[in-house]
Design an enzyme around this catalytic site. Structure first.
Site, short mmCIF file in Angstrom:
data_model
loop_
_atom_site.label_atom_id
_atom_site.label_comp_id
_atom_site.label_asym_id
_atom_site.label_seq_id
_atom_site.Cartn_x
_atom_site.Cartn_y
_atom_site.Cartn_z
N MET A 153 -10.46 -3.93 -1.00
CA MET A 153 -10.46 -3.48 0.40
C MET A 153 -11.58 -2.45 0.60
SD MET A 153 -6.42 -3.50 1.43
CE MET A 153 -5.82 -2.52 0.04
N THR A 154 -12.80 -2.94 0.54
CA THR A 154 -13.98 -2.08 0.57
C THR A 154 -14.43 -1.79 2.01
OG1 THR A 154 -15.08 -4.16 -0.06
CG2 THR A 154 -14.98 -2.42 -1.72
N TYR A 155 -13.59 -1.05 2.72
CA TYR A 155 -13.90 -0.62 4.07
C TYR A 155 -13.02 0.57 4.42
CZ TYR A 155 -10.33 -4.33 4.28
OH TYR A 155 -9.26 -5.14 4.01
N GLU A 166 0.83 -1.20 0.00
CA GLU A 166 0.00 0.00 0.00
C GLU A 166 0.87 1.26 0.00
OE1 GLU A 166 -3.24 -0.09 2.82
OE2 GLU A 166 -3.38 -2.28 2.72
N TYR A 167 0.26 2.35 -0.45
CA TYR A 167 0.95 3.66 -0.54
C TYR A 167 2.20 3.56 -1.41
CZ TYR A 167 -2.22 4.53 3.31
OH TYR A 167 -3.34 4.64 4.08
N TRP A 225 -12.27 -8.58 7.36
CA TRP A 225 -11.24 -7.85 8.11
C TRP A 225 -11.87 -7.34 9.40
CZ3 TRP A 225 -6.21 -7.57 8.14
CH2 TRP A 225 -5.62 -6.60 8.98
#
Length: 433
Positions: free
Chosen positions: A279-281, A216-217, A405
């Protein structure tokens, strides 16, 4: 399965009588306090038994399962309060089978878990998992793997037939995602080759069936290099029988700006990997304003875009198993919400006499309360309705499954809803790599 929303004045007994089920079983399945205290607006998942067994002295989970021709895993799924363990009390009732009812489709269920997860909670959740993914192997300063104490999770996974996946991320020793660590691996062929070698060795030594990559990032200019890295992993590991997955930030269009999004090329990474977690949160998050963690309208937007770039059968929809409690008034840069489990949210509502409301657009429950110091709070969390809406979205669109998650917080209704509303896939051992 029925999802019941508690109204003022209702009791466990009146609700149980309405559905023709045992009040004691309803209480134990939903982990309602022993005194039966309910909160107006909370949900109860009502599993409708077809056959009940009253435990006799000398009974074991194995003897009961054998007596009725079901698996021990199914017995645990039907009775979440057993916590995946064989301790029985003579006289207690167990659900053997549920009434035949149309289910919403088949889903593969992947649960992420920290190594410090409570052992009883892990055993409770594993019967509902197709896969389990300990979080996480990171990247050290020299580009090597940061090890993970995953032995406990892996041992438990084997007992409950959950397929283990290794998690590889760009986390540092301090526990934060690092753009620099990701760049070091993606730009240095020698370090990348050594990291792949260590991943392969870990898969073999620990008995993992695949690897879930979560960088990520990443700086935007490294998007192509990231896709090439995932491709190289797949080419190296697939011939050995291992699966390669990749986790993607929740984008709604290809050119979405921001360090979290730009290097995550849905089309390229979807092609590179065997499977993809969306990552739908974290729309509602600790530093943000109070709102649902995974509003269904936002989740649907991400999925709709993903389906234009990646085949449905590769996708896992991320589903949160937690919420946040924010003090009010919210002040950007100052206010910090505290994460909490659905059970903790219900306990707060009970303690302060709050009534739970439901946002129809977000498809999520929320409430406000005033603490003992006079500070008002707003809480958003997940219940049976919000979880079911996301599971149904995944099933109706033909996705491979969902990724939870994470398993570290108690959320019995999540698993009751999965079991009562959908067919949970179980991987044949021959298909595990």
């Amino acid at each position: 399965m029925k999802i019941h929303v508690v109204k003022k004045g209702e009791t466990l007994f009146s609700i149980a009588r309405q559905y023709g089920v045992s009040a004691r079983l309803l209480q134990k399945q939903n982990e309602v306090p022993e005194d039966g205290a309910l909160v107006p607006g909370q949900t109860l998942v009502v599993l409708l038994p077809d056959k009940i067994h009253t435990v006799q002295p000398g009974d074991t989970v194995y003897s009961i399962a054998r007596q009725y021709g079901i698996s021990v895993r199914e017995l645990y799924q039907n009775n979440i309060f057993l916590q995946g363990q064989g301790t029985l009390t003579p006289g207690e009732e167990l659900v053997i089978t549920l009434r035949d009812a149309p289910k919403g489709g088949s889903l593969g269920i992947n649960g992420y878990a920290y190594p410090f997860i409570n052992a009883d909670l892990l055993r409770q959740t594993l019967p509902y998992m197709t896969y389990v993914t300990p979080f996480t192997y990171g990247i050290a300063e020299d580009g090597s793997l940061i090890p993970l104490r995953d032995e406990g999770i892996l041992a438990a996974a084997g007992q409950y037939d959950a397929v283990p996946w290794m998690h590889l991320s760009s986390l540092t020793e301090e526990g934060g995602f690092s753009s620099d660590r990701a760049e070091m691996v993606l730009k240095d062929p020698a370090r990348q080759k050594e990291l792949v070698r260590q991943v392969k060795e870990t898969l073999r030594e620990k008995g993992y069936s695949g690897v879930d990559v979560d960088f990520e990032y990443i700086r935007p200019e490294l998007g192509a290099a990231y896709a090439a890295f995932v491709t190289a992993l797949r080419q190296e590991l697939n011939p050995l029988g291992y699966t390669v997955l990749v986790a993607l930030a929740p984008k709604t269009f290809a050119a979405q700006r921001g360090l979290l999004y730009e290097a995550h090329d849905y089309a390229a990474l979807g092609k590179a990997a065997n499977g993809v977690l969306l990552m739908t949160y974290e729309w509602g998050y600790t530093a943000g304003p109070p709102m649902a963690v995974a509003p269904l309208d936002k989740v649907r937007q991400v999925l709709n875009y993903a389906l234009t770039e990646i085949e449905a059968g590769k996708l896992f929809l991320g589903v949160p198993v937690y919420g946040y409690d924010w003090p009010l008034p919210y002040q950007q840069g100052t206010t910090r919400g505290e994460s909490l489990s659905p059970q903790e949210a219900l306990a707060l509502a009970r303690r302060y006499g709050a009534e739970i409301r439901f946002d129809e657009t977000a498809q999520a429950p929320w409430f406000r309360y005033t603490d003992r110091n006079g500070t008002e709070h707003e809480v958003w969390f997940e219940d049976a309705r919000s979880s079911y809406a996301k599971f149904r979205l995944a099933a109706e669109n033909g996705l491979q499954g969902v990724g939870l998650w994470n398993l570290t917080r108690p959320a019995p209704q999540t698993y009751l809803t999965l079991h009562g509303g959908f067919d949970i896939e179980v991987m044949d051992k021959r298909d595990r790599g």
